[in-house]
Design a protein around this motif. Sequence first.
Motif, PDB file in Angstrom:
ATOM      1  N   ARG A   1       0.830  -1.199   0.000  1.00 55.21           N
ATOM      2  CA  ARG A   1       0.000   0.000   0.000  1.00 55.21           C
ATOM      3  C   ARG A   1       0.868   1.254   0.000  1.00 55.21           C
ATOM      4  NH1 ARG A   1      -3.901  -1.576   4.931  1.00 55.21           N
ATOM      5  NH2 ARG A   1      -1.857  -2.180   5.753  1.00 55.21           N
ATOM      6  N   VAL A   2       0.304   2.327  -0.526  1.00 52.36           N
ATOM      7  CA  VAL A   2       1.035   3.593  -0.585  1.00 52.36           C
ATOM      8  C   VAL A   2       0.884   4.305   0.750  1.00 52.36           C
ATOM      9  CG1 VAL A   2       0.706   3.802  -3.067  1.00 52.36           C
ATOM     10  CG2 VAL A   2      -0.979   4.807  -1.527  1.00 52.36           C
ATOM     11  N   TYR A   3       1.751   5.285   1.006  1.00 48.66           N
ATOM     12  CA  TYR A   3       1.655   6.073   2.224  1.00 48.66           C
ATOM     13  C   TYR A   3       0.477   7.042   2.118  1.00 48.66           C
ATOM     14  CZ  TYR A   3       6.226   4.204   3.438  1.00 48.66           C
ATOM     15  OH  TYR A   3       7.240   3.366   3.741  1.00 48.66           O
ATOM     16  N   PRO A   4      -0.245   7.305   3.234  1.00 44.75           N
ATOM     17  CA  PRO A   4      -1.438   8.170   3.168  1.00 44.75           C
ATOM     18  C   PRO A   4      -1.150   9.565   2.644  1.00 44.75           C
ATOM     19  CG  PRO A   4      -1.411   6.929   5.219  1.00 44.75           C
ATOM     20  CD  PRO A   4      -0.073   6.684   4.559  1.00 44.75           C
ATOM     21  N   ASP A   5       0.029  10.132   2.988  1.00 44.90           N
ATOM     22  CA  ASP A   5       0.270  11.504   2.545  1.00 44.90           C
ATOM     23  C   ASP A   5       0.517  11.616   1.055  1.00 44.90           C
ATOM     24  OD1 ASP A   5       2.611  10.136   2.623  1.00 44.90           O
ATOM     25  OD2 ASP A   5       3.806  11.775   3.476  1.00 44.90           O
ATOM     26  N   THR A   6       0.750  10.483   0.378  1.00 47.37           N
ATOM     27  CA  THR A   6       0.942  10.531  -1.079  1.00 47.37           C
ATOM     28  C   THR A   6      -0.377  10.423  -1.841  1.00 47.37           C
ATOM     29  OG1 THR A   6       1.239   8.131  -1.267  1.00 47.37           O
ATOM     30  CG2 THR A   6       3.199   9.457  -0.797  1.00 47.37           C
ATOM     31  N   VAL A   7      -1.474  10.102  -1.127  1.00 46.04           N
ATOM     32  CA  VAL A   7      -2.757   9.951  -1.820  1.00 46.04           C
ATOM     33  C   VAL A   7      -3.309  11.318  -2.229  1.00 46.04           C
ATOM     34  CG1 VAL A   7      -5.120   9.098  -1.614  1.00 46.04           C
ATOM     35  CG2 VAL A   7      -3.239   7.819  -0.595  1.00 46.04           C
ATOM     36  N   GLN A   8      -3.069  12.353  -1.424  1.00 47.48           N
ATOM     37  CA  GLN A   8      -3.516  13.720  -1.695  1.00 47.48           C
ATOM     38  C   GLN A   8      -5.024  13.798  -1.902  1.00 47.48           C
ATOM     39  OE1 GLN A   8      -0.190  16.361  -3.484  1.00 47.48           O
ATOM     40  NE2 GLN A   8      -0.658  14.835  -5.047  1.00 47.48           N
ATOM     41  N   GLY A   9      -5.725  13.047  -1.100  1.00 46.68           N
ATOM     42  CA  GLY A   9      -7.178  13.039  -1.176  1.00 46.68           C
ATOM     43  C   GLY A   9      -7.712  11.814  -0.464  1.00 46.68           C
ATOM     44  N   GLN A  10      -8.989  11.547  -0.693  1.00 47.59           N
ATOM     45  CA  GLN A  10      -9.595  10.365  -0.097  1.00 47.59           C
ATOM     46  C   GLN A  10      -9.334   9.170  -0.989  1.00 47.59           C
ATOM     47  OE1 GLN A  10     -13.794  10.586   0.373  1.00 47.59           O
ATOM     48  NE2 GLN A  10     -13.973   8.663   1.470  1.00 47.59           N
ATOM     49  N   LEU A  11      -8.709   8.134  -0.426  1.00 54.36           N
ATOM     50  CA  LEU A  11      -8.391   6.943  -1.210  1.00 54.36           C
ATOM     51  C   LEU A  11      -9.682   6.211  -1.524  1.00 54.36           C
ATOM     52  CD1 LEU A  11      -5.405   4.561  -0.664  1.00 54.36           C
ATOM     53  CD2 LEU A  11      -7.617   3.665  -1.336  1.00 54.36           C
ATOM     54  N   ARG A  12     -10.022   6.172  -2.796  1.00 48.53           N
ATOM     55  CA  ARG A  12     -11.246   5.490  -3.226  1.00 48.53           C
ATOM     56  C   ARG A  12     -11.003   4.004  -3.439  1.00 48.53           C
ATOM     57  NH1 ARG A  12     -14.879   9.215  -5.593  1.00 48.53           N
ATOM     58  NH2 ARG A  12     -14.728  11.151  -4.394  1.00 48.53           N
ATOM     59  N   GLU A  13      -9.916   3.656  -4.168  1.00 51.03           N
ATOM     60  CA  GLU A  13      -9.689   2.253  -4.507  1.00 51.03           C
ATOM     61  C   GLU A  13      -8.295   2.091  -5.085  1.00 51.03           C
ATOM     62  OE1 GLU A  13     -11.424   2.204  -9.062  1.00 51.03           O
ATOM     63  OE2 GLU A  13     -12.794   1.702  -7.423  1.00 51.03           O
ATOM     64  N   TYR A  14      -7.845   0.824  -5.110  1.00 49.20           N
ATOM     65  CA  TYR A  14      -6.718   0.418  -5.933  1.00 49.20           C
ATOM     66  C   TYR A  14      -7.303  -0.172  -7.198  1.00 49.20           C
ATOM     67  CZ  TYR A  14      -3.493   1.051  -2.016  1.00 49.20           C
ATOM     68  OH  TYR A  14      -2.748   1.579  -1.006  1.00 49.20           O
ATOM     69  N   ARG A  15      -6.634   0.127  -8.324  1.00 48.25           N
ATOM     70  CA  ARG A  15      -7.182  -0.305  -9.607  1.00 48.25           C
ATOM     71  C   ARG A  15      -6.099  -0.973 -10.432  1.00 48.25           C
ATOM     72  NH1 ARG A  15     -10.042   4.314 -12.723  1.00 48.25           N
ATOM     73  NH2 ARG A  15     -11.439   4.118 -10.913  1.00 48.25           N
ATOM     74  N   ALA A  16      -6.465  -2.116 -11.017  1.00 53.84           N
ATOM     75  CA  ALA A  16      -5.552  -2.860 -11.887  1.00 53.84           C
ATOM     76  C   ALA A  16      -5.988  -2.687 -13.331  1.00 53.84           C
ATOM     77  CB  ALA A  16      -5.537  -4.334 -11.505  1.00 53.84           C
ATOM     78  N   TYR A  17      -5.097  -2.216 -14.184  1.00 50.80           N
ATOM     79  CA  TYR A  17      -5.326  -2.150 -15.623  1.00 50.80           C
ATOM     80  C   TYR A  17      -4.606  -3.324 -16.268  1.00 50.80           C
ATOM     81  CZ  TYR A  17      -7.104   2.606 -15.095  1.00 50.80           C
ATOM     82  OH  TYR A  17      -7.846   3.691 -14.750  1.00 50.80           O
ATOM     83  N   TYR A  18      -5.304  -4.117 -17.054  1.00 49.76           N
ATOM     84  CA  TYR A  18      -4.678  -5.277 -17.692  1.00 49.76           C
ATOM     85  C   TYR A  18      -5.219  -5.402 -19.097  1.00 49.76           C
ATOM     86  CZ  TYR A  18      -9.126  -7.500 -16.454  1.00 49.76           C
ATOM     87  OH  TYR A  18     -10.451  -7.797 -16.316  1.00 49.76           O
ATOM     88  N   TRP A  19      -4.401  -6.028 -19.949  1.00 49.47           N
ATOM     89  CA  TRP A  19      -4.810  -6.247 -21.324  1.00 49.47           C
ATOM     90  C   TRP A  19      -4.151  -7.509 -21.850  1.00 49.47           C
ATOM     91  CZ3 TRP A  19      -1.523  -2.656 -19.459  1.00 49.47           C
ATOM     92  CH2 TRP A  19      -0.203  -2.639 -19.944  1.00 49.47           C
ATOM     93  N   ARG A  20      -4.804  -8.107 -22.801  1.00 49.10           N
ATOM     94  CA  ARG A  20      -4.349  -9.373 -23.423  1.00 49.10           C
ATOM     95  C   ARG A  20      -3.361  -9.019 -24.523  1.00 49.10           C
ATOM     96  NH1 ARG A  20      -8.435 -13.660 -26.421  1.00 49.10           N
ATOM     97  NH2 ARG A  20      -7.075 -15.505 -26.387  1.00 49.10           N
ATOM     98  N   GLU A  21      -2.133  -9.373 -24.308  1.00 50.56           N
ATOM     99  CA  GLU A  21      -1.082  -9.025 -25.253  1.00 50.56           C
ATOM    100  C   GLU A  21      -1.119  -9.918 -26.472  1.00 50.56           C
ATOM    101  OE1 GLU A  21       2.059  -6.611 -26.500  1.00 50.56           O
ATOM    102  OE2 GLU A  21       0.725  -6.410 -24.772  1.00 50.56           O
ATOM    103  N   SER A  22      -1.267 -11.246 -26.265  1.00 43.44           N
ATOM    104  CA  SER A  22      -1.289 -12.201 -27.379  1.00 43.44           C
ATOM    105  C   SER A  22      -1.800 -13.529 -26.865  1.00 43.44           C
ATOM    106  CB  SER A  22       0.110 -12.368 -28.005  1.00 43.44           C
ATOM    107  OG  SER A  22       1.000 -12.917 -27.045  1.00 43.44           O
ATOM    108  N   SER A  23      -2.122 -14.399 -27.825  1.00 40.47           N
ATOM    109  CA  SER A  23      -2.499 -15.774 -27.491  1.00 40.47           C
ATOM    110  C   SER A  23      -1.311 -16.691 -27.736  1.00 40.47           C
ATOM    111  CB  SER A  23      -3.697 -16.219 -28.340  1.00 40.47           C
ATOM    112  OG  SER A  23      -3.967 -17.585 -28.136  1.00 40.47           O
ATOM    113  N   LEU A  24      -1.239 -17.789 -26.974  1.00 38.89           N
ATOM    114  CA  LEU A  24      -0.171 -18.772 -27.188  1.00 38.89           C
ATOM    115  C   LEU A  24      -0.415 -19.584 -28.448  1.00 38.89           C
ATOM    116  CD1 LEU A  24       0.420 -19.971 -23.520  1.00 38.89           C
ATOM    117  CD2 LEU A  24       1.751 -18.334 -24.845  1.00 38.89           C
ATOM    118  N   LEU A  25      -1.571 -19.485 -29.017  1.00 38.64           N
ATOM    119  CA  LEU A  25      -1.850 -20.137 -30.301  1.00 38.64           C
ATOM    120  C   LEU A  25      -1.374 -19.226 -31.418  1.00 38.64           C
ATOM    121  CD1 LEU A  25      -5.462 -21.448 -29.621  1.00 38.64           C
ATOM    122  CD2 LEU A  25      -3.374 -22.802 -29.698  1.00 38.64           C
ATOM    123  N   LYS A  26      -0.708 -19.767 -32.368  1.00 36.00           N
ATOM    124  CA  LYS A  26      -0.180 -18.984 -33.481  1.00 36.00           C
ATOM    125  C   LYS A  26      -1.318 -18.535 -34.404  1.00 36.00           C
ATOM    126  CE  LYS A  26       4.393 -21.163 -33.575  1.00 36.00           C
ATOM    127  NZ  LYS A  26       5.379 -21.891 -34.409  1.00 36.00           N
TER     128      LYS A  26
END
Length: 1290
Positions: free
Chosen positions: A960-985
């Motif tokens: 977790r990050v330190y509270p003073d670095t949030v600079q506001g009310q911490l709403r959530e942690y968010r993960a951004y992910y994307w499918r780079e490729s399939s193992l099938l050619k």
Amino acid sequence: MRRLAARGAAGDAGEVAAPATDSTDCAQGRSPRPRRLIDLCAIWDPGAFLPSASWKSASGIARRRLNEAETLSSVRQAQLERLEAARPRRPGSRERGPVLRMARQQPPPWVHAAVLLCLLCLSGAIEIPMDLSQPPTITKQSVKDHIVDPRDNILIECEAKGNPAPSFHWTRNSRYFNIAKDPRVSMRRRSGTLVIDFRSGGRPEEYEGEYQCFARNKYGTALSNRIRLQVSKSPLWPKENLDPVVVQEGAPLTLQCNPPPGLPSPVIFWMSSSMEPITQDKRVSQGHNGDLYFSNVMLQDMQTDYSCNARFHFTHTIQQKNAFTLKVLTNNPYNDSSLRNHPDMYSARGVAERTPSFMYPQGTASSQMVLRGMDLLLECIASGVPTPDIAWYKKGGDLPSDKAKFENFNKALRITNVSEEDSGEYFCLASNKMGSTRHTISVRVKAAPYWLDEPKNLILAPGEDGRLVCRANGNPKPTVQWMINGEPLQSAPPNPNREVAGDTIIFRDTQISSRAVYQCNTSNEHGYLLANAFVSVLDVPPRMLSPRNQLIRVILYNRTRLDCPFFGSPIPTLRWFKNGQGSNLDGGNYHVYENGSLEIKMIRKEDQGIYTCVATNILGKAENQVRLEVKDPTRIFRMPEDQVAKRGTTVQLECRVKHDPSLKLTVSWLKDDEPLYIGNRMKKEDDSLTIFGVAERDQGSYTCVASTELDQDLAKAYLTVLADQATPTNHLAALPKGRPDRPRDLELTDLAERSVRLTWIPGDDNNSPITDYVVQFEEDQFQPGVWHDHSKFPGSVNSAVLQLSPYVNYQFRVIAINEVGSSHPSLPSERYRTSGAPPESNPADVKGEGTRKNNMEITWTPMNATSAFGPNLRYIVKWRRRETRESWNNVTVWGSRYVVGQTPVYVPYEIRVQAENDFGKGPEPDTVIGYSGEDYPRASPTDVKIRVLNSTAISLQWNRVYPDTVQGQLREYRAYYWRESSLLKNLWVSQKRQQASFPGDRPRGVVSRLFPYSNYKLEMVVVNGRGDGPRSETKEFTTPEGVPSAPRRFRVRQPNLETINLEWDHPEHPNGILIGYTLKYVAFNGTKLGKQIVENFSPNQTKFTMQRADPVSRYRFTLSARTQVGSGEAVTEESPAPPNEATPTAAYTNNQADIATQGWFIGLMCAIALLVLILLIVCFIKRSRGGKYPVREKKDVPLGPEDPKEEDGSFDYSDEDNKPLQGSQTSLDGTIKQQESDDSLVDYGEGGEGQFNEDGSFIGQYTVKKDKEETEGNESSEATSPVNAIYSLA
């Protein structure tokens, strides 16, 4: 008892006496609803009083008995008006015009408009008296598009005023029009009106063109509009021969009118050649272009012909086009009138039904342009069978209900007085039971120029500054051109005291030489506006323009206006004084208008006296006096009672009146709202009406009308007359129950700082007891015109003490409630303003939130009128940083928000909001914690770890990050992910970013719904109210192999009864390496299931052919794909039912229609039924013949009656009852002819005597000599019939 009280006040004032003048009567304008007696002379004459702009402001005393005169008929009210106008005046009362009287009730809209116009005139420009020098002003002119009747003389109007009187000249088509050279043209004396005389000949068309009038004196020139003169035209219809119109029944048809172009356009209507109007309805109607449209033609349309007629306005002539004749082709030539009302008329006549289509306009979309202020007419006419219904809609909004109306059986939509907000897309929907279609019309609203600020005459003193403003709008934006005395301003000599700034001319240090008339011409492609405004420089001391020492009499608690018209230059200041006192009258119960009128909002006894108006400028002063007399209202304090009397008895109706003794009282009676004739059986006294020897004709309602010169009061009672043997009963007992009548005569008493007593008179309960009263109030400061519930009281009371809030201008009304419903609200009481006090509460819902990173917005819910407690309600806003001990910051705010600037990022603040008015501050407010604005987070999660849970999910863990670095009310942690490729050619994948949220301050979470057998990338961020922080280091992970999705497009086909073909496509998501497919199938017949068979296929196989072992059973197939992990989602299909199945079972009904509805099954049943019928007919014919004919070696040997029938093969042709056989036909002479006997002697072996004709038919005869009559009665009939043919086959 039913009682009715009505009281009128003379236009909220009374009557005006003007000793100095002797006013003549002007034309009286009466209300369109004659229940209110209003003299418009009294409204507009100088010195007269103005009707109240707020009809709800009269006091409770004046409203003790509210007017219910709406029960009177309009006919009687008109008679009342005539009676009032004809009433003799009190001797010595020199009145200005007829007296104004009103029954106190809500005025119609035209009165509000008159009041508004009068209020506008009160605040308008001051006119220069005509005895002073002034430039010309155009007072009357013809319309811009002037169409004249060619049979009359032409009149082009132009009149103007000025001092000295102006002279006139004209231009025609922008060139000087020399009137003296044309003997037909003359100009009226002391006027610029042109008269063109054609009595001695001439063609009016020669004078068409554009005319403009110039009115000139030595101080300037005024211009009229450019008047376009056109001569009305009504050309003849071109001759044409019209062939009959041939049309199939049910088809659409348009009969075109194509009228000759007239000026103005003619009015089109359709009639038959015998001048009978064509009946129009939803099916047959006339379009806006004059054409006659048939949505579908019916046979009855052929019963008349159709002729288009054009009526021309000016010539009052009607021209008729040659008639159209219809010829309707039909499959049902019988025009049965009973079918016209048949619920399915079209199918009854054999007309095919069809979906709607548009006859006008054509296509799916069109556009239309309309000018602002004009009417927009949209039209949609559709064909179809049955006749379509038309509905109208506007895209993105509702139709303007106050301006939109439907015409021509909903085929046309008219929107009146179009404005810019009416532009957009409209569409009409045509629908019938066969379907629907729509047409979209794009509407664009343009605008000819219209005034935003029209230039007004400018009256200045020497050395004063002023300006002329000419602002107009339009679409396209209009251009502005200034002229002076009819010439372009650019060509005028320069004037250092004048400056032109676009649409404004500024005058500085004006001198006498600056007098002129300025013209402003604003125009665009759709029209123009021309306005004259003169600049007059005068040095005039104040003068009074009205008669001196006027007398105004007014009813107590009404509103009135004291006039004091004046003039001076420089414009004088005006002040009013009462009874010579030094204090100026303005504010509170008084209001002074710009033209000098003093309005007294509610007359009280102490307002009686002498009022002096004084006008002052630097050159002197002038004054005038008005004497105001306050009169008591006329009241009926003992009203007539409802009575039930026997025939022949004596009845007395009381009507005792209290009135002002200085006014003449007149008491009259009405019966059934008509003037009562006082005959020998009646006696009318000042306070009663006596009826002797009551008869049945005396039954009805009796109204007592008590009136003076200034007001009137009404009271009504009902007399019921019974026969001698009847039992007296109240006539109301038989009436049905209804909602109560509204309460009346509201009165406020016991006035206190925080309370008041409200008293009212209950209305008629209409045979249902009143259960409750609801008291409502309205205040005029925060929400004027909005009524709020105050309190509720039992139905047994008619007086209550109301608790009030400080400094609220209250107005009350009462609603009665019974078991049927609620009454209409009573008329409102007089207003009562409570005294002020400091607020006793503070605003609620106080919040502090940042809208930017360096501010904090403090908001609250503003207090309403009942909690303000005093004038100038404001709020003291205080704030300081929490836990810093710093002093409070504060500011006073009149709204409901305040923004604190230059704050640190996301810092807590203590906030207080306190109410304050002119009487003091409210209580100490509560402290609320708010926060300044947030900024984006400065840090990202670290040490992000990923653990693969399965092929579609992973587990995340981070620091977790330190509270003073949030600079506001911490709403959530968010993960951004994307499918780079399939193992099938060679498998394309979408790289769209997705997100998973983990609310709150936590260090772990799970991401699911991933694709198996794929490479992924992931980043983490912290989210606050401002947004996302920086992204963490990108992490990569790979999901393991999973089970595939279902095979796509699984198809089952049965080309014959022996084989079934299966086909499918690969899964959309293999989720790994496919190793094959698994097919499971089982035969079933109804509820019986066979053995399941499993087939495995290679991953490349996508087809399979199966040989049916059982041609009757159906098969259910289940197919799935496999990877190393296992089988994926399966898809199931069933084989189609065999076409020769005749018996439906439960197993065959899955995804199949009921076998009883199949075509092949119905045909088979019909064939079987026909075969059975044929066999029955053959059997019947066999039985009818009953055996063989007698066969003898010699045909001359008679058949003896004693011969046994069964032994010799004979047959008796009649049964025991001697009845003809079924199917035989009786001839006119009583013989019987068989219709089914087609046999011949050849069939019986001895046919040598038979003869045949050329075509082989049998023409011989055989004779049975058993009995001559019997033989004749049984001759064989050779009539051909279908039964004969069938029997011959048998």
